[in-house]
Motif scaffolding. Sequence first.
Motif, PDB file in Angstrom:
ATOM      1  N   MET A 133      31.036 -18.007  39.718  1.00  0.00           N
ATOM      2  CA  MET A 133      31.730 -16.895  39.077  1.00  0.00           C
ATOM      3  C   MET A 133      30.753 -15.761  38.836  1.00  0.00           C
ATOM      4  O   MET A 133      29.695 -15.962  38.250  1.00  0.00           O
ATOM      5  N   GLY A 188      32.631 -23.055  43.593  1.00  0.00           N
ATOM      6  CA  GLY A 188      32.307 -21.639  43.690  1.00  0.00           C
ATOM      7  C   GLY A 188      31.493 -21.155  42.511  1.00  0.00           C
ATOM      8  O   GLY A 188      31.310 -21.848  41.520  1.00  0.00           O
ATOM      9  N   LEU A 192      38.506 -11.018  40.302  1.00  0.00           N
ATOM     10  CA  LEU A 192      39.067 -11.604  39.088  1.00  0.00           C
ATOM     11  C   LEU A 192      39.970 -10.592  38.395  1.00  0.00           C
ATOM     12  O   LEU A 192      39.561  -9.452  38.152  1.00  0.00           O
ATOM     13  N   TYR A 249      34.052 -11.161  40.236  1.00  0.00           N
ATOM     14  CA  TYR A 249      34.517 -11.874  41.424  1.00  0.00           C
ATOM     15  C   TYR A 249      34.224 -13.361  41.323  1.00  0.00           C
ATOM     16  O   TYR A 249      33.431 -13.790  40.489  1.00  0.00           O
ATOM     17  N   LYS A 250      34.879 -14.128  42.172  1.00  0.00           N
ATOM     18  CA  LYS A 250      34.595 -15.546  42.312  1.00  0.00           C
ATOM     19  C   LYS A 250      34.247 -15.796  43.768  1.00  0.00           C
ATOM     20  O   LYS A 250      34.962 -15.354  44.674  1.00  0.00           O
ATOM     21  N   GLU A 251      33.145 -16.484  43.974  1.00  0.00           N
ATOM     22  CA  GLU A 251      32.712 -16.852  45.318  1.00  0.00           C
ATOM     23  C   GLU A 251      33.403 -18.165  45.690  1.00  0.00           C
ATOM     24  O   GLU A 251      33.408 -19.108  44.908  1.00  0.00           O
ATOM     25  N   TYR A 274      35.350 -14.098  48.928  1.00  0.00           N
ATOM     26  CA  TYR A 274      35.265 -13.658  47.543  1.00  0.00           C
ATOM     27  C   TYR A 274      36.631 -13.239  47.041  1.00  0.00           C
ATOM     28  O   TYR A 274      37.416 -12.647  47.766  1.00  0.00           O
TER      29      TYR A 274
END
Length: 94
Positions: free
Chosen positions: A11, A9, A84, A15-17, A81
């Motif tokens: 960052m 993913g 975080l 958010y983190k994909e 998504y």
Amino acid sequence: MVSLTLEEGVMGSFYKEIPLKIQIYGGLWVTLDFIEYMQNLLRLVNFENLILQGRTASASRAASAEKMVGSLNTTLTAKTYSFLDGAEHRSAQK
């Protein structure tokens, strides 16, 4: 569904994909039902790289060839998504 592979993913700032590579074998309606199910989840899901290919039967499997008529091999990437934790505090500090 035949396979589900979690890929690396990306960052973002808050958010983190989370990309998932998915392979599905079955008829068109099986594929569409799966996509509809994913779209109804309580999180954002984005579909990319959708490939629909007709499946062919070899001569040795002629008996099962009738069952494969209309079957598809579908490959796609679904991205979701994740927020975080603490991201709201980091953006406020800037």
